[in-house]
Design an enzyme around this catalytic site. Structure first.
Site, PDB file in Angstrom:
ATOM      1  N   GLY A  21       0.818  -1.212   0.000  1.00 25.19           N
ATOM      2  CA  GLY A  21       0.000   0.000   0.000  1.00 25.19           C
ATOM      3  C   GLY A  21       0.852   1.262   0.000  1.00 25.19           C
ATOM      4  O   GLY A  21       0.531   2.251  -0.669  1.00 25.19           O
ATOM      5  N   CYS A  22       1.949   1.226   0.726  1.00 23.37           N
ATOM      6  CA  CYS A  22       2.822   2.406   0.823  1.00 23.37           C
ATOM      7  C   CYS A  22       3.589   2.638  -0.474  1.00 23.37           C
ATOM      8  O   CYS A  22       3.839   3.785  -0.855  1.00 23.37           O
ATOM      9  CB  CYS A  22       3.767   2.266   2.008  1.00 23.37           C
ATOM     10  SG  CYS A  22       2.860   2.204   3.576  1.00 23.37           S
ATOM     11  N   ILE A  23       3.946   1.574  -1.149  1.00 29.00           N
ATOM     12  CA  ILE A  23       4.586   1.696  -2.465  1.00 29.00           C
ATOM     13  C   ILE A  23       3.590   2.325  -3.440  1.00 29.00           C
ATOM     14  O   ILE A  23       3.931   3.260  -4.166  1.00 29.00           O
ATOM     15  CB  ILE A  23       5.077   0.328  -2.981  1.00 29.00           C
ATOM     16  CG1 ILE A  23       6.232  -0.181  -2.129  1.00 29.00           C
ATOM     17  CG2 ILE A  23       5.485   0.419  -4.463  1.00 29.00           C
ATOM     18  CD1 ILE A  23       6.594  -1.645  -2.378  1.00 29.00           C
TER      19      ILE A  23
END
Length: 153
Positions: free
Chosen positions: A45-47
């Protein structure tokens, strides 16, 4: 007490990906900001979120806005993350979670992971938009850009 609409963001400093001291006061009074808190470098999700901000970074800078990502990862982790995904914006290391606490960012996902919250801040440092959504990481970009377009027009 969490930061809410209309609040002025608190003063903070942190280290950036180069290990240099970042001071938010250098930006207040000069330009709008998108400050986003995310759980962890190199997670799916952070990528997706970071790459979304990367892909639309020019849209933000064309509107005179700076994007700042903050997580509790180390400077070295941020440096690797930024280089790997060619992230052109500022990443700040909040290893002691002081900035997260200053903003009152809640925990996400059953309290296990740090929360994902995006703040849009006007040039005077006032919060004009808060988007708290730990599940839909990529929605933060379009929401923030929409608000920035309104405040700079």
């Amino acid at each position: 007490m969490p930061i809410e609409l209309g609040d002025v963001i608190p003063h903070f400093t942190a280290l950036d990906t180069n290990g240099k001291k970042f001071d938010i006061q250098e930006y207040i009074g000069k330009k709008p900001l998108v400050i986003y808190f995310y759980p962890k470098d190199n997670t799916p999700g952070c990528i997706a979120q970071a790459c979304g901000f990367r892909d639309q970074y020019q849209d933000f800078t064309d509107l005179g806005t700076e994007v700042i990502g903050i997580s509790s990862d180390t400077v070295d982790s941020h440096d690797t993350f930024a280089k790997r995904y060619k992230l052109p914006f500022i990443l700040l290391s909040d290893t002691d979670k002081k900035i997260r606490k200053l903003f009152g960012v809640p925990s996400g996902l059953l309290g296990i992971l740090p929360g994902r919250v995006t703040y849009v801040v006007d040039p005077q440092g006032k919060v004009v938009f808060v988007f708290d959504n730990s599940i839909n990481a990529t929605k933060h970009i379009s929401k923030a850009l929409e608000v920035i377009k309104k405040i700079v027009s």
